[in-house]
Design a protein around this motif. Structure first.
Motif, short mmCIF file in Angstrom:
data_model
loop_
_atom_site.label_atom_id
_atom_site.label_comp_id
_atom_site.label_asym_id
_atom_site.label_seq_id
_atom_site.Cartn_x
_atom_site.Cartn_y
_atom_site.Cartn_z
N UNK A 33 14.48 11.06 -5.81
CA UNK A 33 15.45 11.30 -6.87
C UNK A 33 15.46 12.76 -7.29
N UNK A 34 14.32 13.45 -7.18
CA UNK A 34 14.28 14.88 -7.48
C UNK A 34 15.03 15.67 -6.41
N UNK A 35 14.87 15.26 -5.16
CA UNK A 35 15.62 15.88 -4.06
C UNK A 35 17.12 15.67 -4.28
N UNK A 36 17.47 14.49 -4.80
CA UNK A 36 18.87 14.19 -5.06
C UNK A 36 19.44 15.19 -6.07
N UNK A 88 15.43 13.23 -17.70
CA UNK A 88 16.24 12.31 -16.91
C UNK A 88 15.59 12.06 -15.54
N UNK A 89 14.99 13.09 -14.96
CA UNK A 89 14.33 12.90 -13.67
C UNK A 89 13.14 11.97 -13.79
N UNK A 90 12.37 12.10 -14.89
CA UNK A 90 11.22 11.22 -15.09
C UNK A 90 11.67 9.77 -15.25
N UNK A 91 12.75 9.56 -16.01
CA UNK A 91 13.29 8.21 -16.17
C UNK A 91 13.75 7.66 -14.83
N UNK A 130 24.62 17.47 4.46
CA UNK A 130 23.97 16.32 3.83
C UNK A 130 22.83 15.73 4.65
N UNK A 131 22.74 16.08 5.94
CA UNK A 131 21.76 15.45 6.81
C UNK A 131 20.33 15.63 6.31
N UNK A 132 19.93 16.87 6.04
CA UNK A 132 18.56 17.11 5.59
C UNK A 132 18.28 16.42 4.26
N UNK A 133 19.23 16.47 3.35
CA UNK A 133 19.05 15.80 2.07
C UNK A 133 18.94 14.29 2.25
N UNK A 134 19.74 13.72 3.16
CA UNK A 134 19.70 12.28 3.40
C UNK A 134 18.33 11.84 3.91
N UNK A 135 17.69 12.69 4.69
CA UNK A 135 16.35 12.37 5.19
C UNK A 135 15.31 12.52 4.07
N UNK A 136 15.41 13.59 3.29
CA UNK A 136 14.41 13.85 2.26
C UNK A 136 14.52 12.89 1.08
N UNK A 137 15.73 12.37 0.83
CA UNK A 137 15.91 11.43 -0.28
C UNK A 137 15.09 10.17 -0.05
N UNK A 138 14.75 9.87 1.21
CA UNK A 138 13.98 8.67 1.51
C UNK A 138 12.51 8.79 1.11
N UNK A 139 12.06 10.00 0.76
CA UNK A 139 10.66 10.18 0.37
C UNK A 139 10.42 9.43 -0.93
N UNK A 140 9.44 8.52 -0.96
CA UNK A 140 9.20 7.73 -2.18
C UNK A 140 8.95 8.62 -3.39
N UNK A 141 9.53 8.21 -4.52
CA UNK A 141 9.38 8.87 -5.82
C UNK A 141 10.03 10.24 -5.88
N UNK A 142 9.78 11.09 -4.90
CA UNK A 142 10.36 12.43 -4.92
C UNK A 142 11.83 12.42 -4.55
N UNK A 168 12.69 8.50 -11.83
CA UNK A 168 11.55 8.19 -10.97
C UNK A 168 10.93 6.85 -11.34
N UNK A 169 10.74 6.62 -12.64
CA UNK A 169 10.15 5.36 -13.09
C UNK A 169 11.07 4.17 -12.76
N UNK A 170 12.37 4.35 -13.02
CA UNK A 170 13.31 3.28 -12.71
C UNK A 170 13.37 3.02 -11.21
N UNK A 171 13.36 4.10 -10.43
CA UNK A 171 13.38 3.94 -8.98
C UNK A 171 12.16 3.20 -8.47
#
Length: 370
Positions: A290-293, A37-40, A276-288, A42-45
């Motif tokens: 969704x894994x952080x999510x 699911x994570x691979x899907x 949620x602050x740290x996660x909100x910042x890390x979620x912006x990292x391209x490709x990764x 990442x590709x969809x994102x």
């Protein structure tokens, strides 16, 4: 102010670290299904990011064509345009969070991550306190919450196509994005522009966390450069949106009214923001991102055990929900030393009841402790 004071925000950040550490120790988090699911995702994102960035790519290509015929080495407007579009994409429209919401709307994987992680939290708690007096242990969260219906949320996700998920989220997201873009554009209006962001921030913070934080943000907005203010506000809004998404598996099962849910969030606003602050910042990292999510969703299972009481079995739970609206044990959690977080529990149960729950958790399917 007491709901959004620095101590609450710091404790929320500490819960982020402890919750993420606890979640990453769970071998069930790295199952084949979750990886697939994570691979899907990442590709969809990546595909959605490319589509949504087409206007930016078009403008960059147009500027490149112009540069062939016109010397732009001495010009700065081209960089200003490109940087402005990038800034709008990342900080004004919050495209990374749009991608996260699309994926969470079309697959039940994140709901499964939350429940699997909640089971792991219960198992870890029992293991860590196996030598303690059972009468001092907390009740379990996973067994009763597993018995609750998610009111068809997962079934709807499984039937929903990717395009349907995009449409559903785009409809919900479009209004917020349009408002954010409109406010940003109003900041360029002469004379009134410098007051737009401070006024908008005061209105939002006053409604969400009270007048004192709102006044502090308003005063900061009068002196901080606009890009910093936009980044701060959108990070705050992004953290709120992310926290709301992360808590959906819980609220799909424990059904609060709209007003009850609003008070629930306000009462815990500082801890939720810090979490949620740290996660909100890390979620912006391209490709990764969704894994952080996924890690954030797993960590939320730990958070739930610190800011709510163990739910009763399904049935007439109106009294339980009403008692959960206000966070009664807030000061107890906020004043605990970091190394004593596992000693905290909102509600004590009898030895027989705890032993029964412990036995149920010990026999749950999943990895055993080494």
């Amino acid at each position: 102010m007491s709901n959004f004071d620095p101590n609450a925000i710091i404790r929320g950040a500490q819960l982020t670290l402890v919750g993420a550490n606890r979640a990453l120790q769970n071998p069930g988090l790295f199952t084949t299904d979750h990886y697939r699911q994570a691979a899907i995702a990442v590709c969809a994102g990546l595909a959605i990011r490319i589509i949504l960035n087409v206007p930016i790519y078009t403008v960059k290509a147009f500027i490149w064509v112009i540069s062939v015929f016109v010397n732009l080495d001495q010009e700065t407007w081209d960089e200003t345009v490109v940087n402005g579009l990038d800034f709008i994409s990342r900080h004004v429209l919050q495209i990374p969070f749009f991608l996260m919401m699309v994926m969470s709307s079309i697959t039940p994987t994140l709901d499964n991550v939350f429940m699997d992680s909640l089971r792991w939290v219960d198992q870890t708690y029992v293991q860590k306190h196996k030598s303690d007096d059972p009468s001092h242990l907390r009740a379990m969260y996973y067994p009763p919450l597993k018995m609750y219906s998610d009111h068809g949320a997962n079934e709807r996700k499984e039937r929903r196509s990717f395009l349907d998920g995009v449409i559903v989220v785009a409809t919900r997201y479009g209004k917020k994005a349009a408002i954010s873009l409109a406010i940003y554009l109003l900041t360029f209006v002469p004379k009134v522009g410098p007051l737009v962001l401070p006024a908008a921030s005061f209105y939002t913070f006053n409604k969400a966390v009270g007048p004192i934080p709102a006044a502090i943000v308003f005063a900061s907005g009068l002196v901080l450069p606009k890009p910093y203010m936009v980044s701060f506000l959108q990070t705050y809004f992004a953290s709120r949106s992310l926290m709301s998404q992360l808590l959906r598996p819980y609220f799909d099962r424990i059904r609060f009214t709209k007003q009850q849910k609003k008070i629930w969030f306000i009462d815990r606003s500082g801890v939720l923001f810090g979490f949620s602050l740290a996660f909100a910042i890390m979620v912006k990292v391209p490709l990764l991102g969704v894994l952080i999510y996924g890690i954030a969703e797993a960590s939320t299972a730990y958070l739930i055990t610190k800011i709510t009481e163990p739910p009763p079995p399904p049935g007439d739970n109106k009294e339980f929900i009403e008692s959960e609206v206000r966070w009664k044990n807030k000061h107890l959690l906020l004043n605990l030393p970091l190394d004593k977080l596992d000693a905290y529990n909102a509600k004590l149960t009898g030895a027989d009841e705890v032993s029964k729950h412990a036995d149920r958790v010990a026999t749950m399917p999943g990895k055993k402790f080494s």
